[in-house]
Enzyme design. Structure first.
Site, PDB file in Angstrom:
ATOM      1  N   ALA A  98      53.356  46.437  39.973  1.00 20.64           N
ATOM      2  CA  ALA A  98      54.278  45.265  40.714  1.00 20.64           C
ATOM      3  C   ALA A  98      53.286  44.343  41.309  1.00 20.64           C
ATOM      4  O   ALA A  98      53.973  43.341  42.055  1.00 20.64           O
ATOM      5  CB  ALA A  98      55.066  45.932  41.370  1.00 20.64           C
TER       6      ALA A  98
ATOM      7  N   ARG B 274      43.547  39.184  45.192  1.00 22.56           N
ATOM      8  CA  ARG B 274      42.032  38.963  45.148  1.00 22.56           C
ATOM      9  C   ARG B 274      41.531  38.581  43.718  1.00 22.56           C
ATOM     10  O   ARG B 274      40.366  38.212  43.742  1.00 22.56           O
ATOM     11  CB  ARG B 274      41.605  40.383  45.424  1.00 22.56           C
ATOM     12  CG  ARG B 274      41.748  40.970  46.842  1.00 22.56           C
ATOM     13  CD  ARG B 274      41.276  42.276  46.819  1.00 22.56           C
ATOM     14  NE  ARG B 274      42.513  43.173  46.616  1.00 22.56           N
ATOM     15  CZ  ARG B 274      42.506  44.437  46.818  1.00 22.56           C
ATOM     16  NH1 ARG B 274      41.546  45.184  47.571  1.00 22.56           N
ATOM     17  NH2 ARG B 274      43.466  45.188  46.566  1.00 22.56           N
TER      18      ARG B 274
ATOM     19  N   LYS C 165      47.412  40.388  37.653  1.00 27.80           N
ATOM     20  CA  LYS C 165      46.469  41.312  37.695  1.00 27.80           C
ATOM     21  C   LYS C 165      46.435  42.161  36.241  1.00 27.80           C
ATOM     22  O   LYS C 165      45.273  42.081  35.702  1.00 27.80           O
ATOM     23  CB  LYS C 165      46.299  42.082  38.802  1.00 27.80           C
ATOM     24  CG  LYS C 165      44.917  42.989  38.671  1.00 27.80           C
ATOM     25  CD  LYS C 165      44.564  43.517  40.145  1.00 27.80           C
ATOM     26  CE  LYS C 165      45.347  44.584  40.635  1.00 27.80           C
ATOM     27  NZ  LYS C 165      44.780  45.314  41.738  1.00 27.80           N
TER      28      LYS C 165
ATOM     29  N   ASP D 129      45.971  48.899  37.448  1.00 27.40           N
ATOM     30  CA  ASP D 129      44.350  48.391  37.411  1.00 27.40           C
ATOM     31  C   ASP D 129      43.486  49.261  37.563  1.00 27.40           C
ATOM     32  O   ASP D 129      42.300  49.287  38.077  1.00 27.40           O
ATOM     33  CB  ASP D 129      44.552  47.528  38.886  1.00 27.40           C
ATOM     34  CG  ASP D 129      44.548  48.459  39.904  1.00 27.40           C
ATOM     35  OD1 ASP D 129      45.111  49.746  40.037  1.00 27.40           O
ATOM     36  OD2 ASP D 129      44.284  47.876  41.048  1.00 27.40           O
TER      37      ASP D 129
HETATM   38  C1  UD1 Z   1      45.357  52.323  46.281  1.00 29.35           C
HETATM   39  C2  UD1 Z   1      45.594  53.500  47.153  1.00 29.35           C
HETATM   40  C3  UD1 Z   1      44.059  54.099  47.552  1.00 29.35           C
HETATM   41  C4  UD1 Z   1      43.343  54.586  46.434  1.00 29.35           C
HETATM   42  C5  UD1 Z   1      43.221  53.111  45.439  1.00 29.35           C
HETATM   43  C6  UD1 Z   1      42.702  53.505  43.963  1.00 29.35           C
HETATM   44  C7  UD1 Z   1      47.603  53.436  48.435  1.00 29.35           C
HETATM   45  C8  UD1 Z   1      48.223  53.096  49.681  1.00 29.35           C
HETATM   46  N1  UD1 Z   1      46.367  53.280  48.231  1.00 29.35           N
HETATM   47  O1  UD1 Z   1      44.733  51.501  47.083  1.00 29.35           O
HETATM   48  O2  UD1 Z   1      44.377  55.271  48.359  1.00 29.35           O
HETATM   49  O3  UD1 Z   1      42.083  54.667  46.847  1.00 29.35           O
HETATM   50  O4  UD1 Z   1      44.432  52.644  44.950  1.00 29.35           O
HETATM   51  O5  UD1 Z   1      42.453  52.713  43.193  1.00 29.35           O
HETATM   52  O6  UD1 Z   1      48.146  53.827  47.468  1.00 29.35           O
HETATM   53  N2  UD1 Z   1      51.641  48.189  43.600  1.00 29.35           N
HETATM   54  C9  UD1 Z   1      52.835  48.064  43.528  1.00 29.35           C
HETATM   55  N3  UD1 Z   1      53.632  47.728  44.524  1.00 29.35           N
HETATM   56  C10 UD1 Z   1      53.221  47.584  45.577  1.00 29.35           C
HETATM   57  C11 UD1 Z   1      51.794  47.859  45.988  1.00 29.35           C
HETATM   58  C12 UD1 Z   1      50.956  48.057  44.937  1.00 29.35           C
HETATM   59  O7  UD1 Z   1      53.171  48.433  42.290  1.00 29.35           O
HETATM   60  O8  UD1 Z   1      54.030  47.232  46.815  1.00 29.35           O
HETATM   61  C13 UD1 Z   1      50.680  48.595  42.453  1.00 29.35           C
HETATM   62  C14 UD1 Z   1      49.726  47.529  42.311  1.00 29.35           C
HETATM   63  O9  UD1 Z   1      50.120  46.626  41.482  1.00 29.35           O
HETATM   64  C15 UD1 Z   1      48.527  48.620  41.757  1.00 29.35           C
HETATM   65  C16 UD1 Z   1      48.649  49.708  42.523  1.00 29.35           C
HETATM   66  O10 UD1 Z   1      50.026  49.757  42.922  1.00 29.35           O
HETATM   67  O11 UD1 Z   1      48.522  48.769  40.368  1.00 29.35           O
HETATM   68  C17 UD1 Z   1      47.575  50.074  43.561  1.00 29.35           C
HETATM   69  O12 UD1 Z   1      47.829  48.888  44.666  1.00 29.35           O
HETATM   70  P1  UD1 Z   1      46.525  48.266  45.193  1.00 29.35           P
HETATM   71  O13 UD1 Z   1      47.052  47.427  46.074  1.00 29.35           O
HETATM   72  O14 UD1 Z   1      45.572  48.145  44.172  1.00 29.35           O
HETATM   73  O15 UD1 Z   1      45.980  49.505  46.152  1.00 29.35           O
HETATM   74  P2  UD1 Z   1      44.784  49.683  46.633  1.00 29.35           P
HETATM   75  O16 UD1 Z   1      44.357  48.837  47.752  1.00 29.35           O
HETATM   76  O17 UD1 Z   1      43.490  49.670  45.334  1.00 29.35           O
HETATM   77 CA    CA Z   2      43.776  49.061  43.385  1.00 30.90          CA
END
Ligand code: UD1
Ligand code: CA
Length: 459
Positions: free
Chosen positions: A11, A16, A23, A103
């Site tokens: 979502a 970035r 993405k 991702d």
């Molecule tokens: C996340 C993890 C981190 C891990 C990393 C690995 C958390 C809090 N952190 O960080 O510990 O090391 O992945 O790659 O989980 N997303 C949603 N809704 C939201 C937020 C995110 O669907 O409200 C989805 C994003 O689209 C993405 C995934 O969740 O596909 C991960 O979110 P992202 O913001 O990339 O987390 P990281 O900072 O990479």
């Molecule tokens: Ca990520």
């Protein structure tokens, strides 16, 4: 009944990436990241697959179709909140739930299987898939107690200096007991550096409740790589390309320089085919055995049969049969069917045309909307004039005919087999079998005229 479920988190906006494209819809070796993740999940045999969409929801649903169910997260309140959106679909089920991110395109289904097997063997409430990162910056860190037991996961932005030194990272993949997952998620808060509901906090909640939580450490950090920006996208592409190319080489395909050979994930190639540097094989392309694909050729969504040579040319949505050849610098546009042993030389363009066995089109020629028979010789600079400004028209040329250089065939027209068109002719009428057609002004030589021309230099 115990079920196997997967939630794919997709979502996020992907700020970035600095992109109009959402993405998880960015491509790695010919497929979107979301498709790569879903494909690997499908291989692990799930009862339910739910994808959490938000930004670009419609585009993601169009891309993945009915291979997964969807739930919408309207506001990006964090990964914990995202998983909770799946509760209406999964909340009532007994069983295990795998969580992955959209991702992380490099994960392979075997790794998911190993995590699930470990999780089951430990009889755990939650198991995080961890790996050891040479540079853990940006990842959540796995915090273990003195006995080596997992205590919690702490995000980069919330980590103490001591915690930042931990190299064991959270890959963003987890196995949870389904019911305990949703119960724990109702207890997390957003009291952290990013003001988000972290999925990772569910681990700590379960641990505090005395549940078994653990980590399964995978050997290959590269495979867990998350793509948050274009630099990582390029890195992931390079890693996947290496994997794809090594598979083909193991199957008997030669690459002069595998680091400069670009092959999409679904492409098939037969053995003893040689690929030179700068070759791109894209989409659903299938290449046979004993082919030679020379430097800087690009083949998209095409079928190339055995023993074919393609040199520095572009082939799109077309088919080349056994032992035909093309190039250098020629172009097959969609719907070109090139028969066995056909020779297409330099600067030849073919579109919506069939060319029969053994026919030669050597130089500087356009063949559009045409059917050519067998063993025809097409001279240099021939134009199949297929367009009247409004409509496209067909040209047919029969077997064993000869089309002289610089002829124009004004479609619609039929040239029978065993006929001959003289060089420089503009052909507007059908040509019958055994005819020679000649359509050009007769030559006149004006005796002594050279001297009257300005060119002669005389006043
Ligand atoms: C996340 C993890 C981190 C891990 C990393 C690995 C958390 C809090 N952190 O960080 O510990 O090391 O992945 O790659 O989980 N997303 C949603 N809704 C939201 C937020 C995110 O669907 O409200 C989805 C994003 O689209 C993405 C995934 O969740 O596909 C991960 O979110 P992202 O913001 O990339 O987390 P990281 O900072 O990479
Ligand atoms: Ca990520």
């Amino acid at each position: 009944m115990s079920t196997r479920n997967t939630i794919i988190l997709a979502a996020g906006k992907g700020t970035r990436m600095k992109s109009k494209v959402y993405k998880v819809l960015h491509q790695v070796c010919g497929r979107t990241m979301a498709d790569h993740v879903l494909t690997q999940v499908e291989k692990t045999a799930m009862d339910n697959i739910v994808t959490v969409v938000g930004y670009g929801a419609e585009a993601v649903e169009r891309e993945l179709g009915d291979r997964t169910q969807y739930v919408v997260q309207d506001e990006q309140l964090g990964t914990g909140d995202a998983v909770l959106r799946a509760e209406p679909l999964l909340g009532d089920l007994d069983g295990t739930t795998l969580i992955v991110s959209g991702d992380t395109p490099l994960f392979q289904s075997e790794t998911f299987d190993k995590l699930l097997a470990y999780h089951r063997a430990q009889n755990a409430a939650a198991t995080v898939l961890s790996s050891v990162a040479p540079d853990p910056t940006g990842y959540g860190r796995i915090v273990r107690n003195d006995l080596g037991m997992v205590e919690k996961i702490v995000e980069q932005k919330d980590a103490t200096e001591q915690e930042q030194a931990i190299q064991e990272i959270n890959t963003g993949v987890y196995a949870f007991d389904n019911r305990q997952l949703f119960e724990a998620l109702h207890q997390i808060n957003n009291d952290n550096a990013q003001g988000e509901y972290y999925l990772t906090d569910a681990i700590e909640v379960l641990k505090r409740q005395g549940q078994t939580v653990g980590a399964y450490t995978m050997a290959n950090f590269e495979e867990s790589m998350g793509v948050n920006d274009r630099i990582a996208l390029a890195k992931a592409t390079r890693i996947m390309q290496k994997r794809i190319n090594e598979t083909h080489m193991k199957n008997g395909v030669s690459m002069v320089d595998p680091e400069r050979t670009y092959i999409d994930v679904d492409v098939q190639i037969g053995n003893d085919t040689i690929l030179e540097p700068g070759v791109y094989l894209k989409g659903t392309t299938v290449i046979g055995s004993d082919c030679f694909i020379g430097s800087n050729a690009e083949v998209r969504d095409s079928v190339i049969h055995d023993g074919v040579t393609v040199t520095s040319s572009l082939v799109e949505k077309s088919e080349m049969f056994d032992e035909s050849n093309i190039g250098p610098y020629s172009h097959l546009r969609p719907d070109a069917k090139i028969g066995p042993k056909v020779h297409l030389g330099n600067f030849v363009e073919v579109k919506s045309a069939t060319i029969g066995e053994g026919t030669k089109v050597g130089h500087l020629t356009y063949v559009g909307n045409a059917k050519l028979g067998k063993n025809i010789n097409v001279g240099c600079g021939v134009i199949f004039a297929n367009y009247d400004g409004k409509h496209k028209h067909e040209t047919t040329v029969g077997d064993d005919s000869f089309i002289g250089s610089n002829a124009n065939l004004i479609a619609p027209i039929t040239v029978a087999d065993h006929s001959f068109i003289a060089a420089g002719s503009t052909i507007t009428d059908d040509v019958n079998q055994f005819d020679m057609a000649i359509a050009r002004a007769r030559q006149t030589n004006k005796s002594g005229y050279y001297k009257k021309l300005p060119y002669s230099g005389e006043e």
